[in-house]
Design a protein around this motif. Structure first.
Motif, PDB file in Angstrom:
ATOM      1  N   GLU A   1       0.853  -1.186   0.000  1.00 23.96           N
ATOM      2  CA  GLU A   1       0.000   0.000   0.000  1.00 23.96           C
ATOM      3  C   GLU A   1       0.891   1.239   0.000  1.00 23.96           C
ATOM      4  O   GLU A   1       1.904   1.284   0.704  1.00 23.96           O
ATOM      5  CB  GLU A   1      -0.876   0.029   1.256  1.00 23.96           C
ATOM      6  N   TYR A   2       0.497   2.234  -0.773  1.00 19.11           N
ATOM      7  CA  TYR A   2       1.234   3.491  -0.866  1.00 19.11           C
ATOM      8  C   TYR A   2       0.238   4.641  -0.844  1.00 19.11           C
ATOM      9  O   TYR A   2      -0.884   4.498  -1.327  1.00 19.11           O
ATOM     10  CB  TYR A   2       2.017   3.581  -2.184  1.00 19.11           C
TER      11      TYR A   2
ATOM     12  N   HIS B   1      -3.880   7.102  -3.601  1.00 20.77           N
ATOM     13  CA  HIS B   1      -3.611   5.821  -2.946  1.00 20.77           C
ATOM     14  C   HIS B   1      -3.296   4.798  -4.024  1.00 20.77           C
ATOM     15  O   HIS B   1      -3.936   4.780  -5.080  1.00 20.77           O
ATOM     16  CB  HIS B   1      -4.816   5.364  -2.123  1.00 20.77           C
ATOM     17  N   VAL B   2      -2.308   3.956  -3.765  1.00 17.05           N
ATOM     18  CA  VAL B   2      -1.919   2.895  -4.694  1.00 17.05           C
ATOM     19  C   VAL B   2      -1.815   1.607  -3.904  1.00 17.05           C
ATOM     20  O   VAL B   2      -1.240   1.575  -2.814  1.00 17.05           O
ATOM     21  CB  VAL B   2      -0.558   3.190  -5.375  1.00 17.05           C
TER      22      VAL B   2
ATOM     23  N   PHE C   1       5.135  10.667  -3.281  1.00 19.83           N
ATOM     24  CA  PHE C   1       4.749   9.582  -2.369  1.00 19.83           C
ATOM     25  C   PHE C   1       5.110   9.977  -0.941  1.00 19.83           C
ATOM     26  O   PHE C   1       6.107  10.676  -0.720  1.00 19.83           O
ATOM     27  CB  PHE C   1       5.459   8.280  -2.745  1.00 19.83           C
ATOM     28  N   ASP C   2       4.321   9.522   0.022  1.00 27.29           N
ATOM     29  CA  ASP C   2       4.593   9.860   1.421  1.00 27.29           C
ATOM     30  C   ASP C   2       5.932   9.310   1.896  1.00 27.29           C
ATOM     31  O   ASP C   2       6.561   9.896   2.769  1.00 27.29           O
ATOM     32  CB  ASP C   2       3.468   9.335   2.327  1.00 27.29           C
ATOM     33  N   ASP C   3       6.360   8.192   1.336  1.00 32.40           N
ATOM     34  CA  ASP C   3       7.658   7.618   1.696  1.00 32.40           C
ATOM     35  C   ASP C   3       8.407   7.231   0.423  1.00 32.40           C
ATOM     36  O   ASP C   3       8.437   6.064   0.036  1.00 32.40           O
ATOM     37  CB  ASP C   3       7.476   6.398   2.608  1.00 32.40           C
TER      38      ASP C   3
ATOM     39  N   ASP D   1       3.223  13.818   5.720  1.00 31.92           N
ATOM     40  CA  ASP D   1       3.427  12.636   4.875  1.00 31.92           C
ATOM     41  C   ASP D   1       2.561  11.465   5.338  1.00 31.92           C
ATOM     42  O   ASP D   1       3.061  10.374   5.646  1.00 31.92           O
ATOM     43  CB  ASP D   1       4.912  12.239   4.868  1.00 31.92           C
ATOM     44  N   HIS D   2       1.269  11.692   5.393  1.00 27.12           N
ATOM     45  CA  HIS D   2       0.279  10.646   5.683  1.00 27.12           C
ATOM     46  C   HIS D   2      -1.092  11.202   5.349  1.00 27.12           C
ATOM     47  O   HIS D   2      -1.276  12.411   5.232  1.00 27.12           O
ATOM     48  CB  HIS D   2       0.367  10.176   7.134  1.00 27.12           C
TER      49      HIS D   2
END
Length: 160
Positions: free
Chosen positions: A10-11, A23-24, A101-103, A153-154
């Motif tokens: 999940e991303y 969301h991915v 991307f958050d991370d 970052d969320h």
């Protein structure tokens, strides 16, 4: 390795201001850097780090990017509020900006495209002197007053 092998993951991610989020769910193994001049201009950078979401479940979860037709076949998505580059959309699928991307540390580039446009100093960036932000003594007064308006970052239920 790209997004972590064949394991489904999940991303999440989005723009700097939080107006657009995504969301991915899936395997993200097509992580690349493109050096072509069009990507340099679209990202305002020396190259564009991109992650294809082909074959994964992908959805906009807050807002949607505004788009610019950078050519007759490609659309570039960006946040209309803060300008963050978000997508490269071509007939073969959508790629997201890795930095959105958050991370992004989970997304290791595996290939470089458009190397005819690669700037000659890019391969030497790792050899430049390096320091942490807090080590810039001249900037400390500025940093002490700085209050970030950047989305965390969320995912959040609401923003701001």
């Amino acid at each position: 390795m790209g997004g972590g092998g064949s394991e489904v993951r999940e991303y999440s991610g989005g723009c700097q201001c939080g107006a657009v989020r995504f969301h991915v769910r899936g395997v993200l193994e097509d992580v690349s850097i493109c050096h072509c001049r069009m990507c340099q201009k679209a990202f305002g950078a020396y190259y564009a780090p991109l992650v294809s979401v082909r074959g994964a479940e992908f959805a906009w979860t807050r807002g949607e990017p505004r788009r610019f037709a950078s050519s007759n076949l490609v659309w570039r998505g960006f946040c209309a509020d803060c300008g963050t580059p978000l997508t490269y959309e071509a007939p073969d699928g959508v790629a997201l900006a890795a930095g959105a991307f958050d991370d992004p540390s989970r997304l290791h580039p595996l290939l470089q495209y458009g190397v005819e446009g690669r700037l000659d100093f890019v391969d030497r960036l790792h050899s430049l002197p390096a320091r942490c932000t807090e080590q810039d003594v001249a900037a400390l007064p500025f940093l002490a007053r700085l209050v970030s308006n950047q989305h965390p970052d969320h995912d959040t239920l609401q923003w701001p």
